[in-house]
Design an enzyme around this catalytic site. Sequence first.
Site, mmCIF file in Angstrom:
data_model
loop_
_atom_site.group_PDB
_atom_site.id
_atom_site.type_symbol
_atom_site.label_atom_id
_atom_site.label_comp_id
_atom_site.label_asym_id
_atom_site.label_seq_id
_atom_site.Cartn_x
_atom_site.Cartn_y
_atom_site.Cartn_z
ATOM 1 N N SER A 92 3.924 4.510 6.408
ATOM 2 C CA SER A 92 4.925 5.487 5.455
ATOM 3 C C SER A 92 5.223 5.068 4.174
ATOM 4 O O SER A 92 5.797 5.977 3.349
ATOM 5 C CB SER A 92 6.166 5.616 6.357
ATOM 6 O OG SER A 92 6.753 4.323 6.316
ATOM 7 N N HIS A 97 -0.973 9.702 7.622
ATOM 8 C CA HIS A 97 0.468 9.311 7.871
ATOM 9 C C HIS A 97 1.224 10.698 8.317
ATOM 10 O O HIS A 97 1.212 11.917 7.660
ATOM 11 C CB HIS A 97 1.096 9.249 6.481
ATOM 12 C CG HIS A 97 2.463 9.073 6.586
ATOM 13 N ND1 HIS A 97 3.526 9.546 5.380
ATOM 14 C CD2 HIS A 97 3.501 8.406 7.526
ATOM 15 C CE1 HIS A 97 4.661 9.202 5.921
ATOM 16 N NE2 HIS A 97 4.703 8.634 6.903
ATOM 17 N N GLU A 140 -0.340 13.579 5.840
ATOM 18 C CA GLU A 140 -0.914 13.014 4.713
ATOM 19 C C GLU A 140 -2.087 11.999 4.770
ATOM 20 O O GLU A 140 -2.015 11.272 5.539
ATOM 21 C CB GLU A 140 0.078 12.130 3.915
ATOM 22 C CG GLU A 140 1.325 12.927 3.469
ATOM 23 C CD GLU A 140 2.477 12.124 3.010
ATOM 24 O OE1 GLU A 140 3.114 12.482 1.800
ATOM 25 O OE2 GLU A 140 2.761 11.047 3.322
ATOM 26 N N ASN A 177 7.568 10.759 1.644
ATOM 27 C CA ASN A 177 8.601 10.035 1.676
ATOM 28 C C ASN A 177 9.252 9.533 0.252
ATOM 29 O O ASN A 177 10.415 9.217 -0.030
ATOM 30 C CB ASN A 177 8.153 8.625 2.318
ATOM 31 C CG ASN A 177 8.065 8.760 3.967
ATOM 32 O OD1 ASN A 177 8.809 9.556 4.197
ATOM 33 N ND2 ASN A 177 7.382 7.917 4.462
#
Length: 663
Positions: free
Chosen positions: A435, A456, A468, A506
Amino acid sequence: MEDRALVQSDNSKSPPTTKHWHFETDVEGIGWLTLDVEGSSVNVLSREVIAELEEVVTHIEGLAKAGDIAGVVLLSGKPGGYVAGADISEFDQMSDPAILPEALKRTHAVFQRIEDLKVPFVTGINGFCVGGGLELALACHYRIAVNSEATKIGFPEVKLGIFPGFGGTGRSIRQAGPIDAMQLMLTGRNLRASQAKRLNLVDKLVRHPDTLRWEARKAILSKRKASPAPFSKRAMAMGPLKGRVADRMRDETAKKVNKAHYPAPFALIDLFEKHGDNPKAMSEAEIDAFVPLMGSDTAQNLRRVFFLSEAFKKQGAKPKPQFSRVHVVGAGVMGGDIAAWCALRGLAVTLQDMDMDRIKPALDRAKGLFKKRLKTRQAVDAAMSRLEADVEGKGIPRCDVLIEAVVEKLDVKREIFEAAEKRLKPGAIMATNTSSIELERIAEGLENPARLIGLHFFNPVAQLPLVEVIQSKLNDEASIRVGCSFVLAIGKSPVVVKSAPGFLVNRALMPYMLAAVERVENGESPEQLDAAAVAFGMPMGPIELMDTVGLDVGASVARELGREVPEGSRFAKLVADGKLGRKTGQGFYRWENGKAQKAKAPPHANLPGLGRDLVQPLVDTTEIIVSEGVVADADHADIGMIFGTGFAPFLGGPLKARQDGKA
């Protein structure tokens, strides 16, 4: 039976020459009308297609008046698809109030002419029949559908900020009754053919597309005609019941969406309350209610999101790779749920962890997902058979895709990939679900570091569509395309992101969540902050989101981004005590049955305004991410934040919202 031989063209009264519609009559006097939109892989009802339909219907009316036709069968010329609805590419132009009303009236009129024909007009449905396609089918006298997984029937318009505009509101209520028809329009969900038949939207089911023509012929010769919904259903829109039903619909809809953000479902309920007891009047009144929605900011932004998501589906490799086996290392919440999703999508999956005690909870969660998503015990059992516990990692040499989803510790990830690389077959994808850690650091010990990409996923895997696809400085374009192909193959949406701390989602989320946590540390109400974010348009507030992500994950990502959690803070103490949020039952909130147990939020004079203040760090950071080239452009950033965080789709994404002065 192959009954195309029944069709013999009668040229004595030739039909009009059209690009998209093909009409011929057979020796029994049955007219066969086929829609096959030229230059398109799917049938859509563009203005040109509707204009041609007017010509064809005029020809059919003439034949019917002369007694030269026994009836008409409407079929699709596209394999596996009926009609995908109106042509969305025309929607921006059609939102002009000087154009739209007349265009809607024209379509209403030709559909009504079909319904008014004195000879039977039957249609056969195979594949998707949605939006304007379903409205066209409902104007026909009798509907036959292929009972297969490919047949999907529904009204998805609400997802584009509108509701059915070709007469479908009243006709669906006439056929299915007010409760079922309104639920179909308000939710935008698709029905299987068997479900549509139970709702009286379809009159007959067949098992195979080859039998559609034969059954349609029999329906014409027998002069079959659909019956409306029984009185017991139609009564729910009569007298005082209509108002009560409308109020209940508003209450239920308001629990899911904010009227200020998504006006279409509420406008549809208003229309129902005025005209739901008279389907014909409701269809006619549809136009005036539809026009302002089409040009609304919400509809324009939802169209933008639709076109972006469609464009992103073209990111895969060509020729399209085939994937059959996946190996997932790590049976925690993320790894187990990734494995379950891949099995649900039809892939054979091996799930590895240190022992069965760690794998069993993931298998139990998977079974719960399968029971929720699949309709039969046989389908659930089949999905479970595709998901295999694999403590020893025997699935590695056979897999097409290996996904690592263990704790965010660099040394652990390196060890896994160094061991797996020696056992993987050539061409297999090697991917990490990290992440926040840059891929270049994870790949340092590999013989071929260019082979490692990032995939991800986001929690909860079954709900969030984004993956992702992380590209390091070592990857070539081909490996990233193959990664995108895999994401598309499992029904997710890929956004390519360069390897950088926190990537896109994130990195943008963390300043937003940490700023909210800091406000809680300073004494503000977490319930109020969450309520404000929701009032702005977020699917959940930042404190609930931190609990959902996991406080340990949040702390880890914060460190990767250079944001240490202050010692002695409430956040740090919760992490130290193992109170990590939803997964442990306690974080900033107490959790029961997957739901945060919240106190009532204190009142606030301007919750949406507070929500706008809360999301500013997210919007600012997204802008920085684009400027640094971590994603290709603002479109990629917006769609990534919508699909990865649920950022207000009606605003078009954080950067579109800023451009419009709304964030």
